[in-house]
Design an enzyme around this catalytic site. Structure first.
Site, PDB file in Angstrom:
ATOM      1  N   GLY A 186       6.480   3.952   4.638  1.00 22.01           N
ATOM      2  CA  GLY A 186       6.705   4.991   5.629  1.00 22.01           C
ATOM      3  C   GLY A 186       8.090   4.861   6.208  1.00 22.01           C
ATOM      4  O   GLY A 186       8.846   3.944   5.873  1.00 22.01           O
ATOM      5  N   GLY A 187       8.440   5.790   7.091  1.00 22.56           N
ATOM      6  CA  GLY A 187       9.748   5.723   7.717  1.00 22.56           C
ATOM      7  C   GLY A 187       9.921   4.479   8.559  1.00 22.56           C
ATOM      8  O   GLY A 187      11.033   3.979   8.737  1.00 22.56           O
ATOM      9  N   PHE A 188       8.813   3.948   9.087  1.00 25.66           N
ATOM     10  CA  PHE A 188       8.860   2.739   9.919  1.00 25.66           C
ATOM     11  C   PHE A 188       9.030   1.490   9.085  1.00 25.66           C
ATOM     12  O   PHE A 188       9.414   0.442   9.591  1.00 25.66           O
ATOM     13  CB  PHE A 188       7.568   2.623  10.739  1.00 25.66           C
ATOM     14  CG  PHE A 188       6.342   2.764   9.899  1.00 25.66           C
ATOM     15  CD1 PHE A 188       5.895   1.714   9.101  1.00 25.66           C
ATOM     16  CD2 PHE A 188       5.642   3.955   9.863  1.00 25.66           C
ATOM     17  CE1 PHE A 188       4.783   1.844   8.305  1.00 25.66           C
ATOM     18  CE2 PHE A 188       4.520   4.091   9.062  1.00 25.66           C
ATOM     19  CZ  PHE A 188       4.087   3.035   8.291  1.00 25.66           C
ATOM     20  N   GLY A 189       8.715   1.556   7.792  1.00 29.13           N
ATOM     21  CA  GLY A 189       8.745   0.385   6.936  1.00 29.13           C
ATOM     22  C   GLY A 189       7.521   0.336   6.044  1.00 29.13           C
ATOM     23  O   GLY A 189       6.702   1.255   6.041  1.00 29.13           O
ATOM     24  N   PRO A 190       7.349  -0.730   5.273  1.00 29.29           N
ATOM     25  CA  PRO A 190       6.241  -0.818   4.327  1.00 29.29           C
ATOM     26  C   PRO A 190       4.919  -1.210   4.988  1.00 29.29           C
ATOM     27  O   PRO A 190       4.897  -1.779   6.074  1.00 29.29           O
ATOM     28  CB  PRO A 190       6.707  -1.907   3.347  1.00 29.29           C
ATOM     29  CG  PRO A 190       7.607  -2.776   4.175  1.00 29.29           C
ATOM     30  CD  PRO A 190       8.284  -1.868   5.164  1.00 29.29           C
ATOM     31  N   LEU A 226       0.813  -1.212   0.000  1.00 27.47           N
ATOM     32  CA  LEU A 226       0.000   0.000   0.000  1.00 27.47           C
ATOM     33  C   LEU A 226       0.846   1.261   0.000  1.00 27.47           C
ATOM     34  O   LEU A 226       0.450   2.288  -0.526  1.00 27.47           O
ATOM     35  CB  LEU A 226      -0.929   0.022   1.222  1.00 27.47           C
ATOM     36  CG  LEU A 226      -2.010  -1.055   1.289  1.00 27.47           C
ATOM     37  CD1 LEU A 226      -2.710  -1.006   2.632  1.00 27.47           C
ATOM     38  CD2 LEU A 226      -3.012  -0.869   0.158  1.00 27.47           C
ATOM     39  N   GLY A 227       1.999   1.192   0.643  1.00 26.72           N
ATOM     40  CA  GLY A 227       2.835   2.380   0.737  1.00 26.72           C
ATOM     41  C   GLY A 227       4.078   2.121   1.550  1.00 26.72           C
ATOM     42  O   GLY A 227       4.329   1.004   2.009  1.00 26.72           O
ATOM     43  N   ASP A 256       2.780  13.005  17.684  1.00 24.07           N
ATOM     44  CA  ASP A 256       3.177  12.955  16.267  1.00 24.07           C
ATOM     45  C   ASP A 256       1.976  13.209  15.364  1.00 24.07           C
ATOM     46  O   ASP A 256       1.773  12.524  14.366  1.00 24.07           O
ATOM     47  CB  ASP A 256       3.828  11.618  15.932  1.00 24.07           C
ATOM     48  CG  ASP A 256       4.704  11.702  14.667  1.00 24.07           C
ATOM     49  OD1 ASP A 256       5.081  12.827  14.280  1.00 24.07           O
ATOM     50  OD2 ASP A 256       4.993  10.661  14.075  1.00 24.07           O
ATOM     51  N   LYS A 274       1.295  -3.392   8.992  1.00 24.43           N
ATOM     52  CA  LYS A 274       2.435  -2.486   9.126  1.00 24.43           C
ATOM     53  C   LYS A 274       3.647  -3.314   9.546  1.00 24.43           C
ATOM     54  O   LYS A 274       3.672  -3.893  10.631  1.00 24.43           O
ATOM     55  CB  LYS A 274       2.107  -1.417  10.166  1.00 24.43           C
ATOM     56  CG  LYS A 274       3.228  -0.478  10.544  1.00 24.43           C
ATOM     57  CD  LYS A 274       2.678   0.529  11.567  1.00 24.43           C
ATOM     58  CE  LYS A 274       3.772   1.371  12.177  1.00 24.43           C
ATOM     59  NZ  LYS A 274       3.216   2.324  13.164  1.00 24.43           N
TER      60      LYS A 274
END
EC number: 2.7.11.1
Length: 814
Positions: free
Chosen positions: A510-514, A507-508, A626, A529
């Site tokens: 992010g900084g944390f991972g896919p 889906l996308g 955040d 996540k």
């Protein structure tokens, strides 16, 4: 009632049935149209009659949409000379001309032509065209579509005919109550390819750019997403050309294109609920012709600004500093112009081309037919007079042999323009790039050395104190999380439903991972996540997110369905959000149109509701830490859901604030006291909410919005706008027609209250909710702090600070 009365009443009723509402089918010599009477089109879409603009004493003959309030007049016969009394007729005289006469047969207006036929009639067609017809041949002798005013309808056109010296244009009203010709004219040029122009008197006011088959290159909004579609027919040999428009989605034939008295060209259609503006120009001061002068580039930002094209400098620094840009720019280095005709022109002693993207091609171009892009460049290079070229797929080769005027750069869309420069301009630029690259490389190397050392120290301490090592079995995790009543998914199930974490399911990032999409056996869609090994979200944040979200349930918070821990794999499973995150809409030039102002206002209220639950109404008191636009997810109905609780913290009892030595968050959203002292509270979230609110209103990122030479941030620009105009002009210009000025201005003021420098000056979330949902008077904000500049990157930055010496120690993409 006697017999005579009954007969009279029946006769009167019969006449009313035959001649209803003083309306009839045609105007003839025997049946003129008088004040109080109307002539309708066959199906009743349009109506012709007498009207008075804004109830003035002046009477005009005009055509308007029937049965639509307020009245929209699309054509006026006697726009130069009104009727000033109540005795006037539109009729056909003995000379065979359609005329408007008042008392004593004074001719107020006529079509200017006479016809010999004895059977003439004037009818209003269903397309809004008033025609004079020869009753013998049934041929149209004259029509209003050939004599436009300020409005063009679906089957009418603007045109030019050079051999016959004819031109059909739109001419604005003088003002909203006076239909006489104003100072603006919209026309089609005879250039190849043609352009649409708005003239203000004899001077250009707006230019649409060269026509490229289905669009004007100077209107990036003509991207196929609108209901209106233009078409231009040009016969170069015959010296003729015409422009028409149609509706792509023909669920309505109620549409018109009008040139307002203020010089705005608008395409408007009726969607069944009311009139909607589909396209409009100009929409920015950058759109005004040649705002930045020759070789100047107008940046279509908010507000617009002028810059010199690369290789050029202001002709007058003094005028430029006064923001008087009309004098434009001049070359810094003269061209060598050795009449190069090959690729060797890129050598040091030749001329080169600098490419500028996303621009409206300049005016005064020359079209070179039947050549490809490479030949286009060589033709320009071989001509000492050529200053630039552009190869546009739907047009071909355009070259410029003079100053470049009316150049504008868009945020997205537009064309590529290659500008001729002396090769020394590129050499100087390359030297700067080499120096910058060297400095950056050395800096990065030093950062990596220190980061590696500190990471080694950190891991060493973690190995000594970590209560649950990554290698710990899932049973140990279950035991640790047992009090939280968390569902555990096994890794094999996750691999199956994500097709081994395939790209098709992704889906996308992010900084944390896919993040991946999966479908459970019952058909339920979920989002997984997956924490990457390089993520800044460690064990503490992972545990924190599980513990917090499992205890929080609200319609405006994302729902955690479970987790999966196996070896070094750590995964969180959430409910699936069909529309991903808010930032994928408001910062996308096409998708943002799905979020008009009413929907954006609903989203703002939804986010505030979620924060109210976190701060006041849940069993825990939680500070998110955040809050940002990418952490607001949207379900299939565009309802907002706050997500990502890895950095959140709980407050106990009467505790209102806390201090941390490890400052984490996203640049631009962190409150001043949190960024520089590590102190956080509910008011930290309020600050971030204020930033988020201004992003939603403007459609601009806090991380990339800077204007002017002084580099104003979004927050500073919002403050200036509020001081000057109340802030209502901040609304994203692409959806401005849907906005309530008072509502937008109120939200801007709330946003400014939320970003006050002192935490005590900010409202709490309960007060914010009251401000959003009532008409209570708002306090006046103080000028916020604008100290923290934010640079855009490919992903948002989560930043950690050491508050001992306020130095940045690590930056982790988030």
């Amino acid at each position: 009632m006697g017999k005579i009365g009954i007969v009279f009443f029946a006769s009167l009723l019969f006449l009313l049935i035959i001649f209803p509402s003083c309306a009839f089918a045609a105007i003839t010599r025997a049946s003129p149209l008088s004040i109080g009477q109307t002539l309708s089109s066959p199906n009743g879409t349009y109506e012709l009659g007498f009207f008075s603009p804004n109830n003035s004493r002046n009477q005009y003959v005009g055509i308007w949409f029937k049965n639509i309030t307020p009245r929209v007049v699309v054509w006026v016969a006697n726009r130069d000379k009104p009727v000033t009394n109540n005795a006037a007729n539109l009729t056909i005289n003995s000379n065979g001309s359609l005329i408007l006469v008042e008392r004593e047969q004074n001719v107020v207006w006529s079509i200017g032509e006479t016809f010999s036929s004895n059977e003439l009639r004037a009818e209003l067609l269903e397309n809004g065209n008033l025609v004079l017809i020869d009753g013998v041949s049934e041929r149209n002798l004259w029509e209003s579509f050939e004599h436009l005013g300020d409005t063009m309808l679906l089957e009418s056109s603007v045109m030019y005919d050079v051999p016959n010296n004819k031109k059909r244009v739109l001419s604005s009203w003088k003002n909203p109550t006076d239909p006489s010709p104003g100072e603006f004219v919209a026309e089609l040029t005879t250039q190849v390819p043609p352009q649409g122009f708005i003239m203000r008197g004899s001077r250009p006011y707006w230019r649409g750019g060269p026509w490229a088959r289905v669009r004007f290159t100077g209107i990036p909004e003509m991207d196929g997403s609108h209901v209106s579609k233009f078409d231009i027919s040009q016969d170069v040999a015959a010296g003729t050309g015409s422009l028409t428009y149609s509706l792509e989605r023909r669920n309505s034939n109620l549409s018109y294109t009008t040139l307002t008295s203020a010089g705005s060209l608008k395409i408007i259609w009726n969607n069944g609920s009311g009139w909607v503006t589909d396209l409009e120009a100009p929409v920015s001061s950058c759109d005004v012709y040649n705002t930045c002068g020759p070789f100047g580039l107008c940046i279509r930002s908010n507000p617009p600004k002028c810059e010199c094209l690369k290789g050029f400098v202001p002709k007058s620094d003094e005028e430029w500093n006064k923001r008087n840009w009309t004098g434009g720019c001049m070359r810094r280095t003269n061209l060598s112009c050795d009449v190069n005709s090959s690729a060797t022109a890129q050598a040091n002693n030749g001329d080169i081309f600098d490419i500028v993207a996303n621009v409206k091609p300049p005016d005064f171009y020359e079209y070179l037919s039947l050549i490809n892009e490479e030949d286009c460049q060589q033709r320009c290079l071989g001509n000492c007079s050529c200053t630039a070229f552009s190869y546009i797929e739907q047009i071909g080769c355009l070259v410029w042999n003079r100053e470049l005027v009316d150049v504008m750069q868009f945020v997205a869309g537009g064309e590529t323009l290659s500008i001729r420069l002396a090769s020394s301009e590129l050499a100087g630029s390359n030297r700067v790039k080499i120096i910058v690259a060297s400095i950056v490389s050395i800096s990065v190397f030093m950062i990596l050395v220190f980061a590696s050392y500190w990471y080694w120290r950190y891991k060493a301490k973690q190995n000594d104190s970590n209560p649950i090592p990554l290698e710990t079995s899932q049973d140990a995790w279950r035991e640790q999380l047992k009090p939280q009543d968390v569902n555990f998914f096994d890794m094999q199930t996750i691999l199956t439903i994500t097709n081994n974490f395939s790209m098709e399911n992704k889906l996308g990032q992010g900084g944390f991972g896919p993040v991946y999409k999966g479908n459970l056996q019952d058909g339920k869609e979920i989002a997984i996540k997956r924490l990457s090994s390089t993520s800044g979200q460690g064990l503490e944040e992972f545990m924190n997110e599980i513990i917090l979200i499992s205890k929080l349930q609200h319609r405006n918070l994302v729902r955690l369905l479970g987790c999966c821990i196996e070896g070094e794999e750590k995964l969180l499973i959430y409910e699936f959000m069909a529309n991903k995150s808010l930032n994928t809409f408001i910062f996308d030039s096409t998708k943002k149109l799905e979020l008009d102002w009413p929907k954006r206002f609903e989203i703002i209220q939804g986010i505030a509701c979620g924060l109210l639950y976190l701060h006041r109404d849940s069993c825990l008191r939680v500070v998110h830490r955040d809050m940002k636009v990418s952490n607001i997810l949207l379900d299939e109905e565009m309802n907002p859901k706050i997500s990502d609780f890895g950095l959140a913290r709980m407050f106990q009892g009467t505790q209102h604030q806390a201090n941390t030595r490890r400052v984490v968050g996203t640049l631009g959203y962190m409150s001043p006291e949190y960024a520089w002292t590590g102190m956080f509270s509910e008011k930290s979230d309020i600050y971030a909410f204020g930033v988020l609110l201004l992003e939603i209103i403007t459609g601009k990122r806090i991380s990339s919005f800077t204007i002017g030479e002084e580099g104003k941030t979004l927050l500073e620009f919002a403050w200036d706008s509020w001081c000057e105009s109340g802030g209502s002009d901040l609304l994203d210009q692409d959806i401005s027609s849907s906005g309530s000025e008072s509502e937008v201005a109120r939200c801007v003021q709330i946003g400014l209250l939320c970003i006050q420098q002192q935490a005590g000056d900010r409202p709490n979330i309960a007060q914010v909710m009251s401000m959003l949902t009532t008409t209570m008077d708002l306090p006046k904000p103080k000028q916020p702090v604008f100290a923290m500049q934010v640079q855009e990157s490919d992903s948002e930055s989560k930043t950690m600070y050491s508050v001992n010496n306020i130095t940045q120690t690590a930056i982790v993409g988030r």
